[in-house]
Motif scaffolding. Structure first.
Motif, PDB file in Angstrom:
ATOM      1  N   ASP A 131       0.808  -1.217   0.000  1.00 31.70           N
ATOM      2  CA  ASP A 131       0.000   0.000   0.000  1.00 31.70           C
ATOM      3  C   ASP A 131       0.842   1.269   0.000  1.00 31.70           C
ATOM      4  OD1 ASP A 131      -2.569  -1.348   0.283  1.00 31.70           O
ATOM      5  OD2 ASP A 131      -1.907  -1.832   2.319  1.00 31.70           O
ATOM      6  N   LEU A 132       2.022   1.190   0.612  1.00 29.72           N
ATOM      7  CA  LEU A 132       2.834   2.379   0.868  1.00 29.72           C
ATOM      8  C   LEU A 132       4.305   2.007   0.791  1.00 29.72           C
ATOM      9  CD1 LEU A 132       2.502   5.404   1.992  1.00 29.72           C
ATOM     10  CD2 LEU A 132       2.833   4.397   4.253  1.00 29.72           C
TER      11      LEU A 132
ATOM     12  N   TYR B  45       4.225   7.363  -0.718  1.00 32.40           N
ATOM     13  CA  TYR B  45       5.467   7.025  -0.017  1.00 32.40           C
ATOM     14  C   TYR B  45       5.699   7.972   1.168  1.00 32.40           C
ATOM     15  CZ  TYR B  45       7.945  11.018  -2.115  1.00 32.40           C
ATOM     16  OH  TYR B  45       8.340  12.286  -2.479  1.00 32.40           O
ATOM     17  N   ILE B  46       6.467   7.465   2.113  1.00 33.82           N
ATOM     18  CA  ILE B  46       6.981   8.305   3.196  1.00 33.82           C
ATOM     19  C   ILE B  46       8.501   8.290   3.109  1.00 33.82           C
ATOM     20  CG2 ILE B  46       4.994   8.028   4.737  1.00 33.82           C
ATOM     21  CD1 ILE B  46       6.514   5.897   6.255  1.00 33.82           C
TER      22      ILE B  46
ATOM     23  N   LYS C 108       3.944  11.570   1.524  1.00 33.90           N
ATOM     24  CA  LYS C 108       2.749  11.555   2.368  1.00 33.90           C
ATOM     25  C   LYS C 108       3.079  11.876   3.821  1.00 33.90           C
ATOM     26  CE  LYS C 108      -0.611  10.405  -0.451  1.00 33.90           C
ATOM     27  NZ  LYS C 108      -1.790  11.279  -0.641  1.00 33.90           N
ATOM     28  N   GLY C 109       4.329  11.680   4.208  1.00 33.88           N
ATOM     29  CA  GLY C 109       4.736  11.952   5.576  1.00 33.88           C
ATOM     30  C   GLY C 109       6.224  11.709   5.731  1.00 33.88           C
ATOM     31  N   PHE C 110       6.734  12.013   6.914  1.00 35.57           N
ATOM     32  CA  PHE C 110       8.164  11.886   7.180  1.00 35.57           C
ATOM     33  C   PHE C 110       8.395  11.167   8.499  1.00 35.57           C
ATOM     34  CE2 PHE C 110       7.694  15.302   4.227  1.00 35.57           C
ATOM     35  CZ  PHE C 110       8.732  15.109   3.340  1.00 35.57           C
ATOM     36  N   LEU C 111       9.257  10.157   8.436  1.00 35.58           N
ATOM     37  CA  LEU C 111       9.624   9.388   9.614  1.00 35.58           C
ATOM     38  C   LEU C 111      10.955   9.909  10.139  1.00 35.58           C
ATOM     39  CD1 LEU C 111       9.319   5.601  10.144  1.00 35.58           C
ATOM     40  CD2 LEU C 111      11.549   6.678  10.478  1.00 35.58           C
TER      41      LEU C 111
ATOM     42  N   SER D 114       2.550  15.233   8.315  1.00 31.68           N
ATOM     43  CA  SER D 114       2.383  13.984   9.059  1.00 31.68           C
ATOM     44  C   SER D 114       3.762  13.494   9.496  1.00 31.68           C
ATOM     45  CB  SER D 114       1.692  12.933   8.171  1.00 31.68           C
ATOM     46  OG  SER D 114       0.384  13.349   7.847  1.00 31.68           O
ATOM     47  N   TRP D 115       4.115  13.805  10.745  1.00 26.60           N
ATOM     48  CA  TRP D 115       5.423  13.422  11.292  1.00 26.60           C
ATOM     49  C   TRP D 115       5.285  12.106  12.051  1.00 26.60           C
ATOM     50  CZ3 TRP D 115       9.088  16.196   9.243  1.00 26.60           C
ATOM     51  CH2 TRP D 115       8.874  17.543   8.926  1.00 26.60           C
ATOM     52  N   ILE D 116       6.216  11.205  11.793  1.00 24.43           N
ATOM     53  CA  ILE D 116       6.202   9.870  12.405  1.00 24.43           C
ATOM     54  C   ILE D 116       7.443   9.737  13.280  1.00 24.43           C
ATOM     55  CG2 ILE D 116       6.203   7.388  11.919  1.00 24.43           C
ATOM     56  CD1 ILE D 116       5.112   8.316   9.037  1.00 24.43           C
TER      57      ILE D 116
END
Length: 208
Positions: free
Chosen positions: A80-81, A100-101, A123-126, A154-156
């Motif tokens: 999915d990602l 993607y992140i 989509k976000g950042f880890l 969207s921070w992970i």
């Protein structure tokens, strides 16, 4: 305040996937980086995906991959990602036409808000701890005071999270989501059902 979502990464066995889902994981991570002790082959990943029920997101982790490797995985594994954990530029990350992140290692003086502008399609950042020569899975924490707040991104949060510190981590950073691997393992690549259950229970008491 919205619920903090949880990804459990580095899954290698169907029974661990089932236990992670039962514990309440929102997303499951498979590692397609051969040097990692948690890496899986395409054949293993196909088997693992059969254990994933609906409404749970599957994430494929890559580190500086050749595009052909990503395409080979996607041809058989319906992820999915995508998650890119190396020095990939935006052109590489977006070329597979999947959400993607991007992982950012928290090097000294790195400003994640500024750095994130290099991947406007992410989509976000880890955010993970920085250790020279190690792309991730270090089991180390970075200074949570450096975690960005008050932005729409969207921070992970990742890096050194365990059932014992996750509640404190979420209170300190207020992340969109958290990502855990080593902190819920019995041994490298083998997850502990009890630790996964405790981690998610402590992540947001009463939410799951």
């Amino acid at each position: 305040m919205q619920r903090t979502r949880c990804k459990i990464c580095g899954l290698t066995r169907p029974e661990d996937i089932q236990a992670a889902v039962k514990a309440g994981a929102d997303a499951l991570g498979l590692v397609f980086y051969p040097p990692s002790p948690r890496a899986v082959t395409i054949d293993q990943a196909v088997e693992l995906m059969q254990a994933v029920p609906p409404f749970v997101v599957t994430v494929g982790l890559f580190v500086n991959p050749e595009p052909e490797w990503v395409e080979a995985v996607l041809s058989r594994v319906p992820l999915d990602l995508l998650q890119f954990h190396g020095d990939e530029d935006e052109a590489l990350c977006r070329q597979f036409h999947r959400p993607y992140i991007k992982a950012l290692r928290m090097k000294p003086n790195l400003d994640p808000v500024v750095e994130a502008r290099n991947w406007p399609t992410a989509k976000g950042f880890l955010l993970d701890a920085y250790q020279p020569g190690v792309p991730g899975g270090t089991g180390e924490q970075f200074d949570w005071k450096r975690f960005p707040g008050g932005t729409d991104q969207s921070w992970i949060l990742a890096g050194g999270l365990t059932p014992d510190n996750i509640r404190q981590a979420v209170q300190a950073t207020q992340p969109y989501a958290v990502d855990v691997s080593g902190g819920v393992e019995a041994s490298r690549g083998i997850k502990c059902p009890t630790k996964m259950t405790e981690f998610i229970a402590n992540l947001a008491p009463g939410d799951h």
